[in-house]
Scaffold this motif. Structure first.
Motif, short mmCIF file in Angstrom:
data_model
loop_
_atom_site.label_atom_id
_atom_site.label_comp_id
_atom_site.label_asym_id
_atom_site.label_seq_id
_atom_site.Cartn_x
_atom_site.Cartn_y
_atom_site.Cartn_z
N LEU A 46 0.84 -1.20 0.00
CA LEU A 46 0.00 0.00 0.00
C LEU A 46 0.87 1.25 0.00
CD1 LEU A 46 -2.67 1.51 0.09
CD2 LEU A 46 -2.71 1.14 2.58
N ALA A 47 1.89 1.25 0.83
CA ALA A 47 2.79 2.41 0.89
C ALA A 47 3.42 2.68 -0.47
CB ALA A 47 3.85 2.19 1.96
N GLN A 48 3.89 1.64 -1.12
CA GLN A 48 4.53 1.81 -2.44
C GLN A 48 3.53 2.32 -3.47
OE1 GLN A 48 6.28 -2.01 -3.28
NE2 GLN A 48 8.14 -1.56 -2.13
N ARG A 49 2.38 1.70 -3.53
CA ARG A 49 1.39 2.09 -4.55
C ARG A 49 0.87 3.50 -4.33
NH1 ARG A 49 -2.34 -3.30 -5.54
NH2 ARG A 49 -0.61 -4.71 -5.99
N ALA A 50 0.72 3.89 -3.07
CA ALA A 50 0.22 5.24 -2.76
C ALA A 50 1.33 6.27 -2.69
CB ALA A 50 -0.55 5.21 -1.44
#
Length: 102
Positions: free
Chosen positions: A20-24
């Motif tokens: 999630l951190a990477q995608r966001a």
């Protein structure tokens, strides 16, 4: 709390915290702190990025879980109308905490 809602939707999507951190494009330690209630007020910019990846409307992440009851609302209004500032109210709370510890 907002961190609980983010975590709920993240798990519903089958995403790890890192994914999630990477995608966001949000720092993973920051996101972890939000989910653990260490950071409790992420910016609308961050919430918009998270909501986009989680495929939920941003208001789903922002919604309030509890509303103040009428008595608290009335007390708050009376305090504001009497001219008490937020800093004065915080000082009062700090003093109350200090006094109860004594």
């Amino acid at each position: 709390m907002i961190g609980d809602r983010i975590q709920y939707y993240r798990k519903q999507q089958g995403l790890s915290l890192e994914e999630l951190a990477q995608r966001a494009e949000v720092a993973e330690p920051y996101l972890k702190a939000v989910e653990q209630h260490i950071k409790t007020n992420p910016s609308v910019y961050i919430l918009a990025r998270l909501a986009n990846v989680l495929q939920v409307p941003i208001h789903e992440l922002q919604k309030q879980e509890e509303m103040l009851d009428k008595e608290w609302l009335q007390l708050t209004k009376e305090a504001m109308d009497s001219g008490i500032s937020k800093d004065e109210f915080r000082q009062f709370l700090d003093f109350n905490h200090w006094e109860s510890d004594q």
